[in-house]
Design an enzyme around this catalytic site. Sequence first.
Site, PDB file in Angstrom:
ATOM      1  N   CYS A   1       0.847  -1.184   0.000  1.00 45.38           N
ATOM      2  CA  CYS A   1       0.000   0.000   0.000  1.00 45.38           C
ATOM      3  C   CYS A   1       0.889   1.242   0.000  1.00 45.38           C
ATOM      4  O   CYS A   1       1.841   1.319   0.756  1.00 45.38           O
ATOM      5  CB  CYS A   1      -0.883   0.076   1.242  1.00 45.38           C
ATOM      6  SG  CYS A   1      -1.100  -1.443   2.169  1.00 45.38           S
TER       7      CYS A   1
ATOM      8  N   GLU B   1      -8.157   8.924   2.056  1.00 48.93           N
ATOM      9  CA  GLU B   1      -7.678   8.518   0.739  1.00 48.93           C
ATOM     10  C   GLU B   1      -8.801   8.064  -0.187  1.00 48.93           C
ATOM     11  O   GLU B   1      -9.829   7.552   0.264  1.00 48.93           O
ATOM     12  CB  GLU B   1      -6.693   7.351   0.882  1.00 48.93           C
ATOM     13  CG  GLU B   1      -5.449   7.693   1.676  1.00 48.93           C
ATOM     14  CD  GLU B   1      -4.508   6.508   1.807  1.00 48.93           C
ATOM     15  OE1 GLU B   1      -3.302   6.756   1.998  1.00 48.93           O
ATOM     16  OE2 GLU B   1      -4.962   5.352   1.727  1.00 48.93           O
TER      17      GLU B   1
END
Length: 237
Positions: A100, A161
């Site tokens: 990630c 995000e």
Amino acid sequence: MKLIFKSLGTLPLRRFLSTVPKPLNLVQEAALEECCILVDQHDEECGFASKRDCHRLLNGNLPLHRAFSVFLFNTKDELLLQQRSSTKITFPDHYTNSCCSHPLYKIEHERKDIEGAKAAACRRLVFELGIPTSQCQPKDLQYITRIRYMSKGDGTWGEHEIDYIFILHKDVSLDPNPDEVSTVLYIRKSKINKFLKNLNHPITPWFKLIAQHELTNWWDNLRSLEKVMNHKKIISY
């Protein structure tokens, strides 16, 4: 420093890497100066800010920015999980999905929506997990959807995000970077719920949401991913 490989449900694989002590705090501090891509609620680019400013809470708020998450499955359909290094500034020691991170504003081709996020994902798969470049080309990544979420984390560092989700379904070579990753393991679908429930360490907020709401469906359709693709809608949590 030891880096441990584990495999659940298959023959155990362990590898120990001894490294010269490094100023890991300085490595992570330097990474905070990289620039993320700021976006609006529709994922339209609207500027940039440092990783520090994107992740450090200010009056309880965080700017919305673009990210990606890779879910790497081997040909036995086992999912690779990682435990983030204890020196990570955001979510240290947390377990999470395979890889990630963020497309970077100052790398021009990483600003091209899906293709940019794929390029960033390949860059980080090499950097974090040591996967050879030949084994993680953008064409190997299957884009599934985008997920928007916010977490205030520990009250100082958090996330806000729009997360591009990619699945990489192939066997790869691993040589994890101990500055980023402390443990990696492959796990079977039948073991995942019990494993996550019994962990002695926390789980990253994005992976927790995905594991609760999306992961089983993706796992069930690894060989027919077109059934779970959602390229138009941004899923919000």
